[in-house]
Design an enzyme around this catalytic site. Structure first.
Site, short mmCIF file in Angstrom:
data_model
loop_
_atom_site.label_atom_id
_atom_site.label_comp_id
_atom_site.label_asym_id
_atom_site.label_seq_id
_atom_site.Cartn_x
_atom_site.Cartn_y
_atom_site.Cartn_z
N GLY A 24 15.13 40.28 45.30
CA GLY A 24 15.45 39.20 44.36
C GLY A 24 16.64 38.41 44.86
N GLU A 82 19.85 49.90 52.52
CA GLU A 82 19.36 48.55 52.81
C GLU A 82 20.37 47.78 53.67
OE1 GLU A 82 18.15 46.60 49.21
OE2 GLU A 82 18.17 44.58 50.08
N LYS A 116 19.91 50.31 42.47
CA LYS A 116 20.47 49.97 43.78
C LYS A 116 21.93 49.59 43.60
CE LYS A 116 19.84 45.65 46.36
NZ LYS A 116 18.79 44.74 46.89
N ASP A 152 22.83 48.98 49.13
CA ASP A 152 22.64 47.76 49.91
C ASP A 152 23.99 47.28 50.43
OD1 ASP A 152 21.88 45.36 51.02
OD2 ASP A 152 21.05 44.49 49.18
N ASP A 180 16.48 43.83 55.02
CA ASP A 180 16.38 42.65 54.16
C ASP A 180 16.66 41.43 55.06
OD1 ASP A 180 16.99 40.52 52.44
OD2 ASP A 180 18.26 41.65 51.09
N LYS A 238 25.34 48.06 45.30
CA LYS A 238 25.93 47.34 46.43
C LYS A 238 27.09 48.18 46.95
CE LYS A 238 23.51 43.50 46.40
NZ LYS A 238 22.75 43.01 47.54
N LYS A 278 11.42 39.09 50.59
CA LYS A 278 11.84 38.00 49.71
C LYS A 278 11.06 36.78 50.15
CE LYS A 278 16.50 39.69 48.80
NZ LYS A 278 17.93 39.54 49.13
O1 OSB Z 1 20.79 41.53 49.28
O2 OSB Z 1 19.24 41.85 47.93
C1 OSB Z 1 20.25 41.22 48.24
C2 OSB Z 1 21.20 38.76 45.48
C3 OSB Z 1 21.57 37.67 46.22
C4 OSB Z 1 21.56 37.76 47.59
C5 OSB Z 1 21.17 38.94 48.21
C6 OSB Z 1 20.76 40.03 47.48
C7 OSB Z 1 20.82 39.96 46.09
C8 OSB Z 1 20.51 41.07 45.22
C9 OSB Z 1 20.17 40.77 43.78
O3 OSB Z 1 20.58 42.23 45.54
C10 OSB Z 1 18.76 41.01 43.43
C11 OSB Z 1 18.45 40.39 42.09
O4 OSB Z 1 18.80 40.99 41.08
O5 OSB Z 1 17.86 39.29 42.06
MG MG Z 2 19.58 43.08 50.13
#
Ligand code: OSB
Ligand code: MG
Length: 372
Positions: free
Chosen positions: A294, A217, A165, A192, A242, A167, A266
């Site tokens: 996560g 996402e 994934k 994402d 999310d 960002k 989550k």
């Molecule tokens: O948007 O999924 C998210 C971490 C902190 C806040 C939001 C997100 C994330 C991650 C990291 O994408 C996921 C991980 O490696 O724990």
């Molecule tokens: Mg996310």
């Protein structure tokens, strides 16, 4: 009827664990993972939960500070000194407290761990998990440029992660996904945006369609399901939500509106395992696939994530990658570690990992013990 458990004490610890990498998203950057760790004590046993609220209110309205306030003043008093029948009783008592789901989730997950430990069953089995290992992917933060992005993807593909994934944010999207897709034609790839786009960007997002992403996402504002439904009509790529999904009711609404075809669960964002189970029921009934997101968790939160990810509706690889990826040292043993893109689901009582007191002491910034 399982026996009642008297809640003797709740210990809140503020913990800070340095990350092994700089994690940059469209909303900010993290170099130290600071969080509240909740320990619920009852009859010589301890249950552990991790609050996923961050230092800043950029991903969610909650922060470490607001969660501490809500936990100490409003949530802990509901259970301290009480003979509790189980975590669902806490959920009912906590209904009166609006929002603040990360604070609720921290205490609820600690209670889940406590009751499963007392019963001698694994949390996975307790929740209805059916897998002994879960598929995991990895969430890669924004890199300096396309070249650096391809390099970091290569390292994680080599480690066997089952989904990558990336960002993205306006100005760092097609130029990142394009070169990665070219270098890795067959890897399962997602992006994402953490709500960084608007409907006016629909053309840019549609330009991602040719790359065959598994989903995009949270492209748009977290409070705008209608905009996601409108965007969905203009994309071939499925939308995964999310931030927008705080509850089973949100999941129902999003699915009914056509705002998403995939949901990132989550535990903390939705207020605990009880609400995550409710979302699981909604998604199963609608045929919507789930995966476990996560929040850069320590071994405690990570073990909770792996437990919920073992349920049958979690059919896509989650973000619960190896503990050693994030931290030099973790606070639990054994550390949750993936191999070949698979993370074992602990079979011991509760979350199946032990909090190591010496390791915890090294990263604890403040401790507060609450009693009735
Ligand atoms: O948007 O999924 C998210 C971490 C902190 C806040 C939001 C997100 C994330 C991650 C990291 O994408 C996921 C991980 O490696 O724990
Ligand atoms: Mg996310």
């Amino acid at each position: 009827m399982p026996p009642l458990m008297r809640i003797d004490a709740i210990v809140l610890r503020q913990v800070a664990m340095p990350l092994r990498f700089r994690f940059r998203t469209s909303f900010g950057e993290t170099t130290v993972k600071r969080f509240l760790l909740v320990e619920v004590r009852s009859e010589g046993l301890s249950g552990w939960g991790e609050c996923v609220a961050e230092d800043t209110p950029y991903y969610s309205p909650e922060t470490v500070g607001t969660a501490r306030e809500i936990l100490t003043r409003f949530l802990s008093p509901l259970v301290l000194g009480r003979d509790l029948a189980g975590p669902p009783e806490f959920d009912r008592l906590a209904l009166r407290v609006r929002g603040n789901r990360m604070a609720k989730g921290a205490l609820e997950t600690a209670l889940r761990d406590l009751f499963a430990r007392a019963a001698g069953t694994s949390l996975s089995r307790d929740l209805g998990g059916t897998r002994s290992e879960v598929e995991v992917g990895v969430s890669l933060g924004l890199q300096a440029g396309p070249k650096e992005t391809v390099e970091v993807v290569a390292r994680h593909v080599e480690q066997g992660y089952r989904r990558i994934k990336l960002k993205i944010e306006p100005g760092a999207d097609v130029d990142r996904v394009g070169p990665v897709r070219e270098a890795f034609p067959d890897v399962k790839l997602t992006v994402d945006a953490n709500a960084a786009y608007t409907l006016a960007d629909a053309e840019v997002l549609a330009a991602l369609d040719p790359f065959g992403l598994d989903y995009v996402e949270q492209p748009l504002h977290h409070e705008d399901l209608a905009a996601h439904a409108a965007l969905a009509r203009r994309l071939r790529t499925p939308i995964c939500l999310d931030e927008s999904i705080r509850s089973a009711a949100d999941a129902e609404a999003a699915i009914a509106l056509g705002a998403c075809r995939v949901i990132n669960v989550k535990i903390g964002r939705v207020g605990g395992h009880g609400e995550a189970l409710a979302i699981h029921r909604v998604a199963q009934a609608a045929g919507v696939p789930l995966w476990c997101g996560g929040m850069l968790e320590s071994g405690v939160g990570r073990a909770h994530n792996v437990a919920i990810a073992s349920l049958p509706g979690f059919t896509k690889p989650g973000d619960t990658s190896s503990s050693s990826r994030y931290f030099e040292e973790d606070i639990v043993e054994p550390r949750p570690e993936a191999a070949g893109g698979l993370m074992p689901v602990p079979s011991g009582p509760g979350i199946g990992v032990r909090v190591v007191p010496e390791a915890l002491a090294r990263v604890t910034e403040a401790t507060e013990e609450l009693r009735a």
